[in-house]
Design a protein around this motif. Sequence first.
Motif, PDB file in Angstrom:
ATOM      1  N   ARG A   1       0.972  -1.195   0.045  1.00 34.24           N
ATOM      2  CA  ARG A   1      -0.034  -0.093   0.087  1.00 34.24           C
ATOM      3  C   ARG A   1       0.931   1.143  -0.155  1.00 34.24           C
ATOM      4  O   ARG A   1       1.969   0.994   0.398  1.00 34.24           O
ATOM      5  CB  ARG A   1      -0.954  -0.007   1.434  1.00 34.24           C
ATOM      6  CG  ARG A   1      -1.942  -0.873   1.213  1.00 34.24           C
ATOM      7  CD  ARG A   1      -2.976  -1.059   2.342  1.00 34.24           C
ATOM      8  NE  ARG A   1      -2.277  -1.322   3.582  1.00 34.24           N
ATOM      9  CZ  ARG A   1      -2.576  -0.875   4.758  1.00 34.24           C
ATOM     10  NH1 ARG A   1      -3.683   0.108   4.637  1.00 34.24           N
ATOM     11  NH2 ARG A   1      -1.813  -0.811   5.775  1.00 34.24           N
ATOM     12  N   ILE A   2       0.319   2.449  -0.299  1.00 30.28           N
ATOM     13  CA  ILE A   2       1.303   3.566  -0.408  1.00 30.28           C
ATOM     14  C   ILE A   2       0.514   4.637   0.752  1.00 30.28           C
ATOM     15  O   ILE A   2      -0.947   4.649   0.585  1.00 30.28           O
ATOM     16  CB  ILE A   2       0.979   4.159  -2.023  1.00 30.28           C
ATOM     17  CG1 ILE A   2       1.513   3.236  -2.990  1.00 30.28           C
ATOM     18  CG2 ILE A   2       1.598   5.580  -2.156  1.00 30.28           C
ATOM     19  CD1 ILE A   2       3.064   2.965  -2.799  1.00 30.28           C
ATOM     20  N   GLY A   3       1.482   5.348   1.173  1.00 20.57           N
ATOM     21  CA  GLY A   3       1.022   6.565   2.173  1.00 20.57           C
ATOM     22  C   GLY A   3       1.913   7.651   1.352  1.00 20.57           C
ATOM     23  O   GLY A   3       2.682   7.674   0.547  1.00 20.57           O
TER      24      GLY A   3
ATOM     25  N   GLY B   1      10.560  18.688   3.509  1.00 19.75           N
ATOM     26  CA  GLY B   1       9.068  19.069   3.904  1.00 19.75           C
ATOM     27  C   GLY B   1       8.168  18.972   2.811  1.00 19.75           C
ATOM     28  O   GLY B   1       6.946  19.134   3.074  1.00 19.75           O
ATOM     29  N   LYS B   2       8.577  18.219   1.695  1.00 21.27           N
ATOM     30  CA  LYS B   2       7.688  18.018   0.727  1.00 21.27           C
ATOM     31  C   LYS B   2       6.904  16.657   0.758  1.00 21.27           C
ATOM     32  O   LYS B   2       7.682  15.844   0.903  1.00 21.27           O
ATOM     33  CB  LYS B   2       8.417  18.013  -0.732  1.00 21.27           C
ATOM     34  CG  LYS B   2       7.395  17.971  -1.832  1.00 21.27           C
ATOM     35  CD  LYS B   2       8.187  18.175  -3.231  1.00 21.27           C
ATOM     36  CE  LYS B   2       7.239  18.054  -4.212  1.00 21.27           C
ATOM     37  NZ  LYS B   2       7.891  17.982  -5.576  1.00 21.27           N
ATOM     38  N   LEU B   3       5.754  16.720   0.364  1.00 16.16           N
ATOM     39  CA  LEU B   3       4.841  15.276   0.674  1.00 16.16           C
ATOM     40  C   LEU B   3       5.359  14.390  -0.454  1.00 16.16           C
ATOM     41  O   LEU B   3       5.770  14.605  -1.612  1.00 16.16           O
ATOM     42  CB  LEU B   3       3.502  15.626   0.498  1.00 16.16           C
ATOM     43  CG  LEU B   3       2.490  15.861   1.782  1.00 16.16           C
ATOM     44  CD1 LEU B   3       1.133  16.086   1.542  1.00 16.16           C
ATOM     45  CD2 LEU B   3       2.682  14.791   2.674  1.00 16.16           C
TER      46      LEU B   3
ATOM     47  N   ARG C   1       5.448  10.052  -1.700  1.00 12.32           N
ATOM     48  CA  ARG C   1       4.833   8.738  -1.512  1.00 12.32           C
ATOM     49  C   ARG C   1       5.846   7.729  -0.849  1.00 12.32           C
ATOM     50  O   ARG C   1       7.116   7.833  -1.006  1.00 12.32           O
ATOM     51  CB  ARG C   1       4.344   8.224  -2.771  1.00 12.32           C
ATOM     52  CG  ARG C   1       3.402   8.995  -3.543  1.00 12.32           C
ATOM     53  CD  ARG C   1       2.922   8.339  -4.757  1.00 12.32           C
ATOM     54  NE  ARG C   1       3.966   7.895  -5.692  1.00 12.32           N
ATOM     55  CZ  ARG C   1       3.869   6.875  -6.894  1.00 12.32           C
ATOM     56  NH1 ARG C   1       3.074   6.399  -6.834  1.00 12.32           N
ATOM     57  NH2 ARG C   1       4.973   6.795  -7.231  1.00 12.32           N
ATOM     58  N   PHE C   2       5.394   6.670  -0.103  1.00 13.72           N
ATOM     59  CA  PHE C   2       6.066   5.949   0.561  1.00 13.72           C
ATOM     60  C   PHE C   2       5.380   4.469   0.675  1.00 13.72           C
ATOM     61  O   PHE C   2       4.325   4.633   0.583  1.00 13.72           O
ATOM     62  CB  PHE C   2       6.589   6.286   1.817  1.00 13.72           C
ATOM     63  CG  PHE C   2       5.636   6.166   3.137  1.00 13.72           C
ATOM     64  CD1 PHE C   2       5.623   4.970   4.014  1.00 13.72           C
ATOM     65  CD2 PHE C   2       4.728   7.353   3.137  1.00 13.72           C
ATOM     66  CE1 PHE C   2       4.543   5.017   5.110  1.00 13.72           C
ATOM     67  CE2 PHE C   2       3.648   7.221   4.259  1.00 13.72           C
ATOM     68  CZ  PHE C   2       3.728   5.834   4.841  1.00 13.72           C
ATOM     69  N   ALA C   3       6.237   3.309   0.565  1.00 16.99           N
ATOM     70  CA  ALA C   3       5.570   2.205   0.636  1.00 16.99           C
ATOM     71  C   ALA C   3       5.493   1.663   2.093  1.00 16.99           C
ATOM     72  O   ALA C   3       6.421   1.879   3.153  1.00 16.99           O
ATOM     73  CB  ALA C   3       6.758   1.053  -0.036  1.00 16.99           C
ATOM     74  N   LYS C   4       3.951   1.282   2.484  1.00 20.38           N
ATOM     75  CA  LYS C   4       3.738   1.131   3.916  1.00 20.38           C
ATOM     76  C   LYS C   4       4.631  -0.088   4.543  1.00 20.38           C
ATOM     77  O   LYS C   4       4.706  -0.303   5.624  1.00 20.38           O
ATOM     78  CB  LYS C   4       2.200   0.829   4.042  1.00 20.38           C
ATOM     79  CG  LYS C   4       1.642   2.265   3.659  1.00 20.38           C
ATOM     80  CD  LYS C   4       0.451   2.397   4.616  1.00 20.38           C
ATOM     81  CE  LYS C   4      -0.130   3.859   4.350  1.00 20.38           C
ATOM     82  NZ  LYS C   4      -1.208   4.039   5.302  1.00 20.38           N
ATOM     83  N   LYS C   5       4.839  -1.040   3.671  1.00 26.53           N
ATOM     84  CA  LYS C   5       5.565  -2.215   4.073  1.00 26.53           C
ATOM     85  C   LYS C   5       7.108  -1.999   4.509  1.00 26.53           C
ATOM     86  O   LYS C   5       7.398  -2.576   5.573  1.00 26.53           O
ATOM     87  CB  LYS C   5       5.538  -3.295   2.987  1.00 26.53           C
ATOM     88  CG  LYS C   5       4.291  -4.272   2.846  1.00 26.53           C
ATOM     89  CD  LYS C   5       4.507  -5.487   2.151  1.00 26.53           C
ATOM     90  CE  LYS C   5       3.104  -6.453   2.216  1.00 26.53           C
ATOM     91  NZ  LYS C   5       3.200  -7.450   1.109  1.00 26.53           N
ATOM     92  N   SER C   6       7.716  -1.371   3.657  1.00 30.68           N
ATOM     93  CA  SER C   6       9.100  -1.344   4.232  1.00 30.68           C
ATOM     94  C   SER C   6       9.555   0.263   4.706  1.00 30.68           C
ATOM     95  O   SER C   6      10.579   0.581   5.173  1.00 30.68           O
ATOM     96  CB  SER C   6      10.166  -1.287   2.694  1.00 30.68           C
ATOM     97  OG  SER C   6       9.792  -0.537   1.853  1.00 30.68           O
ATOM     98  N   GLY C   7       8.540   1.266   4.495  1.00 28.22           N
ATOM     99  CA  GLY C   7       8.836   2.506   4.717  1.00 28.22           C
ATOM    100  C   GLY C   7       9.710   3.400   4.098  1.00 28.22           C
ATOM    101  O   GLY C   7       9.909   4.545   4.451  1.00 28.22           O
ATOM    102  N   ASN C   8      10.006   2.669   2.922  1.00 32.79           N
ATOM    103  CA  ASN C   8      10.919   3.742   1.940  1.00 32.79           C
ATOM    104  C   ASN C   8      10.273   4.661   0.955  1.00 32.79           C
ATOM    105  O   ASN C   8       9.018   4.148   0.647  1.00 32.79           O
ATOM    106  CB  ASN C   8      11.811   2.799   1.090  1.00 32.79           C
ATOM    107  CG  ASN C   8      12.657   1.813   2.007  1.00 32.79           C
ATOM    108  OD1 ASN C   8      12.982   2.165   3.036  1.00 32.79           O
ATOM    109  ND2 ASN C   8      13.473   0.932   1.069  1.00 32.79           N
ATOM    110  N   PHE C   9      10.691   5.656   0.648  1.00 31.27           N
ATOM    111  CA  PHE C   9      10.054   6.549  -0.257  1.00 31.27           C
ATOM    112  C   PHE C   9      10.137   5.806  -1.530  1.00 31.27           C
ATOM    113  O   PHE C   9      11.008   5.045  -1.893  1.00 31.27           O
ATOM    114  CB  PHE C   9      10.846   7.943  -0.253  1.00 31.27           C
ATOM    115  CG  PHE C   9      10.462   8.749   0.899  1.00 31.27           C
ATOM    116  CD1 PHE C   9       9.236   9.332   1.164  1.00 31.27           C
ATOM    117  CD2 PHE C   9      11.560   9.124   1.933  1.00 31.27           C
ATOM    118  CE1 PHE C   9       8.954  10.037   2.279  1.00 31.27           C
ATOM    119  CE2 PHE C   9      11.033   9.765   2.965  1.00 31.27           C
ATOM    120  CZ  PHE C   9       9.925  10.155   3.324  1.00 31.27           C
ATOM    121  N   ILE C  10       9.093   6.382  -2.299  1.00 34.12           N
ATOM    122  CA  ILE C  10       8.993   5.658  -3.814  1.00 34.12           C
ATOM    123  C   ILE C  10       9.468   6.718  -4.770  1.00 34.12           C
ATOM    124  O   ILE C  10       8.947   7.999  -4.763  1.00 34.12           O
ATOM    125  CB  ILE C  10       7.750   5.157  -4.040  1.00 34.12           C
ATOM    126  CG1 ILE C  10       7.347   3.877  -3.318  1.00 34.12           C
ATOM    127  CG2 ILE C  10       7.564   4.807  -5.536  1.00 34.12           C
ATOM    128  CD1 ILE C  10       5.832   3.529  -3.440  1.00 34.12           C
TER     129      ILE C  10
END
Length: 113
Positions: free
Chosen positions: A91-93, A100-102, A104-113
Amino acid sequence: MESKNKKAPAKLHIRTGDTVKVISGNAKGETGVVKKVLIDKSRATVEGVNMITKHVKPNAQNPQGSIEKMEGTIHISNLKVVDPKTGEATRIGRKANDKGKLQRFAKKSGNFI
């Protein structure tokens, strides 16, 4: 006089160029790269997934006509982004990065995409 209230298109969790996995439907389990996203219809075209047959009428350039295989669209809800670190669908958050810029990150690993 009637006024039509048009809503702004929603932010989608999928963008062109993302690697995605199909989670339901005829193409379940297949992965591919997103070629095009139709925001108003909430659908996406994924490379090599959901192949359909299209009959092309004869014209001046192609007097014989033809039958072509091409990708059909898939609803966004049937797609999950593949985490680049683990290779699994996730999933994506959205959260702020160090600038400070929004982002996307992967919810499983917590890494930015």
